[in-house]
Motif scaffolding. Structure first.
Motif, PDB file in Angstrom:
ATOM      1  N   THR A  55       8.486   2.508   0.671  1.00 31.56           N
ATOM      2  CA  THR A  55       9.534   3.421  -0.255  1.00 31.56           C
ATOM      3  C   THR A  55      10.739   3.692   0.525  1.00 31.56           C
ATOM      4  O   THR A  55      11.753   3.601   0.007  1.00 31.56           O
ATOM      5  CB  THR A  55       8.881   4.807  -0.564  1.00 31.56           C
ATOM      6  OG1 THR A  55       8.195   5.544   0.312  1.00 31.56           O
ATOM      7  CG2 THR A  55       7.482   4.425  -1.672  1.00 31.56           C
ATOM      8  N   VAL A  56      10.567   4.091   1.668  1.00 29.19           N
ATOM      9  CA  VAL A  56      11.915   4.031   2.520  1.00 29.19           C
ATOM     10  C   VAL A  56      12.812   2.784   2.544  1.00 29.19           C
ATOM     11  O   VAL A  56      13.821   2.921   2.459  1.00 29.19           O
ATOM     12  CB  VAL A  56      11.775   4.932   4.053  1.00 29.19           C
ATOM     13  CG1 VAL A  56      12.767   4.528   4.787  1.00 29.19           C
ATOM     14  CG2 VAL A  56      11.211   6.106   3.853  1.00 29.19           C
ATOM     15  N   PHE A  57      12.109   1.551   2.733  1.00 27.76           N
ATOM     16  CA  PHE A  57      12.479   0.320   2.639  1.00 27.76           C
ATOM     17  C   PHE A  57      13.273   0.230   1.220  1.00 27.76           C
ATOM     18  O   PHE A  57      14.450  -0.446   1.200  1.00 27.76           O
ATOM     19  CB  PHE A  57      11.498  -0.780   3.125  1.00 27.76           C
ATOM     20  CG  PHE A  57      12.232  -2.162   2.822  1.00 27.76           C
ATOM     21  CD1 PHE A  57      12.975  -2.464   3.876  1.00 27.76           C
ATOM     22  CD2 PHE A  57      11.908  -2.876   1.487  1.00 27.76           C
ATOM     23  CE1 PHE A  57      13.588  -3.773   3.866  1.00 27.76           C
ATOM     24  CE2 PHE A  57      12.303  -4.170   1.512  1.00 27.76           C
ATOM     25  CZ  PHE A  57      13.131  -4.643   2.495  1.00 27.76           C
ATOM     26  N   TRP A  58      12.559   0.302   0.298  1.00 33.46           N
ATOM     27  CA  TRP A  58      13.203   0.359  -1.086  1.00 33.46           C
ATOM     28  C   TRP A  58      14.521   1.170  -1.119  1.00 33.46           C
ATOM     29  O   TRP A  58      15.619   0.774  -1.668  1.00 33.46           O
ATOM     30  CB  TRP A  58      12.176   0.890  -2.347  1.00 33.46           C
ATOM     31  CG  TRP A  58      11.179  -0.460  -2.358  1.00 33.46           C
ATOM     32  CD1 TRP A  58      11.312  -1.525  -2.281  1.00 33.46           C
ATOM     33  CD2 TRP A  58       9.889   0.117  -2.906  1.00 33.46           C
ATOM     34  NE1 TRP A  58       9.903  -2.033  -2.580  1.00 33.46           N
ATOM     35  CE2 TRP A  58       9.070  -1.183  -2.995  1.00 33.46           C
ATOM     36  CE3 TRP A  58       9.144   1.187  -3.053  1.00 33.46           C
ATOM     37  CZ2 TRP A  58       7.995  -1.430  -3.453  1.00 33.46           C
ATOM     38  CZ3 TRP A  58       7.893   1.118  -3.825  1.00 33.46           C
ATOM     39  CH2 TRP A  58       7.324  -0.187  -3.929  1.00 33.46           C
ATOM     40  N   VAL A  59      14.450   2.550  -0.719  1.00 34.40           N
ATOM     41  CA  VAL A  59      15.698   3.116  -0.709  1.00 34.40           C
ATOM     42  C   VAL A  59      16.833   2.813   0.014  1.00 34.40           C
ATOM     43  O   VAL A  59      17.838   2.775   0.025  1.00 34.40           O
ATOM     44  CB  VAL A  59      15.381   4.688  -0.435  1.00 34.40           C
ATOM     45  CG1 VAL A  59      16.663   5.403   0.002  1.00 34.40           C
ATOM     46  CG2 VAL A  59      14.311   5.298  -1.528  1.00 34.40           C
ATOM     47  N   LEU A  60      16.448   2.055   1.198  1.00 32.80           N
ATOM     48  CA  LEU A  60      17.278   1.272   2.110  1.00 32.80           C
ATOM     49  C   LEU A  60      17.819   0.259   1.271  1.00 32.80           C
ATOM     50  O   LEU A  60      19.359   0.009   1.458  1.00 32.80           O
ATOM     51  CB  LEU A  60      16.629   0.847   3.439  1.00 32.80           C
ATOM     52  CG  LEU A  60      17.515   0.082   4.328  1.00 32.80           C
ATOM     53  CD1 LEU A  60      18.619   0.993   4.881  1.00 32.80           C
ATOM     54  CD2 LEU A  60      16.656  -0.529   5.410  1.00 32.80           C
ATOM     55  N   CYS A  61      17.234  -0.489   0.535  1.00 32.46           N
ATOM     56  CA  CYS A  61      17.709  -1.431  -0.260  1.00 32.46           C
ATOM     57  C   CYS A  61      18.783  -0.898  -1.259  1.00 32.46           C
ATOM     58  O   CYS A  61      19.816  -1.665  -1.495  1.00 32.46           O
ATOM     59  CB  CYS A  61      16.697  -2.310  -1.131  1.00 32.46           C
ATOM     60  SG  CYS A  61      15.841  -3.414   0.018  1.00 32.46           S
ATOM     61  N   ILE A  62      18.816   0.227  -1.940  1.00 33.81           N
ATOM     62  CA  ILE A  62      19.534   0.931  -2.874  1.00 33.81           C
ATOM     63  C   ILE A  62      20.739   1.207  -2.076  1.00 33.81           C
ATOM     64  O   ILE A  62      21.995   1.057  -2.476  1.00 33.81           O
ATOM     65  CB  ILE A  62      18.819   2.111  -3.468  1.00 33.81           C
ATOM     66  CG1 ILE A  62      17.834   1.292  -4.362  1.00 33.81           C
ATOM     67  CG2 ILE A  62      19.846   2.881  -4.328  1.00 33.81           C
ATOM     68  CD1 ILE A  62      16.956   2.852  -4.979  1.00 33.81           C
ATOM     69  N   GLN A  63      20.648   1.577  -0.764  1.00 35.26           N
ATOM     70  CA  GLN A  63      21.753   1.914   0.144  1.00 35.26           C
ATOM     71  C   GLN A  63      22.733   0.853   0.199  1.00 35.26           C
ATOM     72  O   GLN A  63      24.064   0.908   0.420  1.00 35.26           O
ATOM     73  CB  GLN A  63      21.211   2.892   1.277  1.00 35.26           C
ATOM     74  CG  GLN A  63      20.729   4.082   0.965  1.00 35.26           C
ATOM     75  CD  GLN A  63      20.107   4.795   2.099  1.00 35.26           C
ATOM     76  OE1 GLN A  63      19.628   4.167   3.058  1.00 35.26           O
ATOM     77  NE2 GLN A  63      20.110   6.114   1.967  1.00 35.26           N
ATOM     78  N   VAL A  64      22.114  -0.300   0.557  1.00 37.68           N
ATOM     79  CA  VAL A  64      22.741  -1.545   0.767  1.00 37.68           C
ATOM     80  C   VAL A  64      23.632  -1.907  -0.330  1.00 37.68           C
ATOM     81  O   VAL A  64      24.788  -2.391  -0.352  1.00 37.68           O
ATOM     82  CB  VAL A  64      21.760  -2.789   1.105  1.00 37.68           C
ATOM     83  CG1 VAL A  64      22.428  -3.950   1.101  1.00 37.68           C
ATOM     84  CG2 VAL A  64      21.046  -2.389   2.525  1.00 37.68           C
ATOM     85  N   VAL A  65      22.987  -1.651  -1.551  1.00 38.49           N
ATOM     86  CA  VAL A  65      23.890  -2.076  -2.675  1.00 38.49           C
ATOM     87  C   VAL A  65      25.065  -1.040  -2.996  1.00 38.49           C
ATOM     88  O   VAL A  65      26.393  -1.476  -3.319  1.00 38.49           O
ATOM     89  CB  VAL A  65      22.869  -1.869  -4.158  1.00 38.49           C
ATOM     90  CG1 VAL A  65      23.714  -2.000  -5.115  1.00 38.49           C
ATOM     91  CG2 VAL A  65      21.703  -2.916  -4.160  1.00 38.49           C
TER      92      VAL A  65
END
Length: 135
Positions: A55-65
């Protein structure tokens, strides 16, 4: 082009606010949620760290966007949005959004196997958020 310059600042303010909320989720909310779930259900406590990492990885992907969108807004402000440089940032967004497929797969798995709707609803919220950012 004057209209584009007027919307850049409010969009950037929204992106900063969203990024800040996501940092709070990454550092406090998500790890705390999975720690609580491990205490409440010791039988599934072994899932605490894998669930936290995913889940932290998914949030990181959103932050990349979000960061890529910020960079694209800078190109809009400088009237350089239709250059080769902007395509690189668009590609970063596309690769980050590709994680959405994995998110939806986990959502279906958890949704069909969960006793408690809390995690399934959290994953549903995240998948809707990623979908909106991707569109």
């Amino acid at each position: 082009m004057l209209e584009a310059h007027r919307v850049v600042l409010p969009l950037r303010l929204f992106l900063v606010l969203l990024f800040g909320v996501l940092v709070v989720f990454q550092t406090m909310s998500l790890p705390g949620q999975f720690a609580y779930m491990a205490q409440e259900d010791p039988e599934h406590a072994y899932l605490r760290w894998p669930a936290t990492v995913v889940t932290v990885f998914w949030v990181l992907c959103i932050q990349v966007v979000i960061v890529s969108t910020w960079k694209l807004l800078t190109l809009v402000k400088n009237d350089r949005i239709f250059t080769d440089h902007s395509l690189g940032w668009v590609n970063v967004i596309v690769w980050a959004i590709a994680v959405w497929v994995m998110l939806v797969g986990v959502l279906f798995y958890v949704g069909f196997n969960a006793d408690d709707p809390g995690l399934a609803l959290l994953l549903f919220l995240m998948s809707v958020g990623v979908t909106v950012l991707g569109c």
